[in-house]
Design an enzyme around this catalytic site. Structure first.
Site, short mmCIF file in Angstrom:
data_model
loop_
_atom_site.label_atom_id
_atom_site.label_comp_id
_atom_site.label_asym_id
_atom_site.label_seq_id
_atom_site.Cartn_x
_atom_site.Cartn_y
_atom_site.Cartn_z
CG HIS A 85 44.40 21.10 54.15
ND1 HIS A 85 44.03 19.96 55.25
CD2 HIS A 85 45.68 20.36 53.48
CE1 HIS A 85 44.89 19.31 55.63
NE2 HIS A 85 45.51 19.10 54.20
CE LYS B 262 49.50 8.75 56.34
NZ LYS B 262 50.60 9.81 55.89
NE ARG C 192 53.05 22.40 55.59
CZ ARG C 192 52.72 21.74 55.78
NH1 ARG C 192 52.00 20.96 56.96
NH2 ARG C 192 53.45 20.04 55.55
CB SER D 274 47.31 16.29 58.81
OG SER D 274 46.51 16.78 57.99
#
Ligand code: PNS
Length: 158
Positions: free
Chosen positions: A17, A41, A89, A126
């Site tokens: 990040h 969440k 990614r 993460s």
């Protein structure tokens, strides 16, 4: 003033990040790192904790960190920003990100710019960090120093 938004959950912020944020800060006058609140969440860290850690590690003078809830396009409008920057990614990132980028453009003419993640962080997420930390693995190579310690402590409590 060219202002970019770097949105994400940042639970926790990784060196991947930070690489995207730093490179975005070289391309825009100002960068707003936007920590999204997802009430449905429960994260490893609270949204306020994520903001606090990001503020500690985002030391560039044209970068600030804010919390947002609701639609990203509404946050962009409130911040008077026309551009969202997202790191990519691998191909499966692109599938989901493309759909959101097109929807955000349709909703509010917000542009999304995709930045390829640096090769050394291309496998870091993460989600994996939280899993490895919870099982006692070493996550120190992927996180800013203070964040790594807090992630291990918190993950082991969960
Ligand atoms: O770290 P993530 O999971 O990639 O972050 C996702 C985030 C917070 C950027 C994304 O969930 C988001 O944009 N949320 C805001 C809600 C929204 O605008 N939804 C419509 C998207 S088209």
């Amino acid at each position: 003033m060219r202002r970019a938004i770097c949105p994400g959950s940042f639970d926790p912020v990784t060196l991947g990040h930070l690489d995207i944020i730093q490179r975005t800060a070289q391309l825009f006058d100002e960068v707003v790192v936007a920590v999204g609140v997802n009430a449905a969440k429960a994260g490893l860290f609270t949204p306020d904790e994520r903001v606090g850690m990001l503020r500690e590690v985002c030391r560039w003078e044209n970068v600030r960190v804010e919390l947002f809830s609701g639609l990203l396009v509404d946050f962009c409008r409130a911040q008077q920003a026309q551009t969202v920057v997202k790191g990519l990614r691998f191909a499966s990132d692109f599938d989901h990100e493309l759909q959101m980028a097109q929807m955000n453009h349709r909703l509010s003419r917000v542009e999304t710019v995709f930045m390829p993640t640096a090769v050394e962080w291309s496998f870091v997420s993460s989600t994996l960090i939280r899993e490895i930390a919870a099982m006692g693995g070493d996550v120190g190579a992927f996180l800013p120093p203070g964040v790594a310690e807090r992630t291990v402590d918190r993950a082991q409590q969960h």
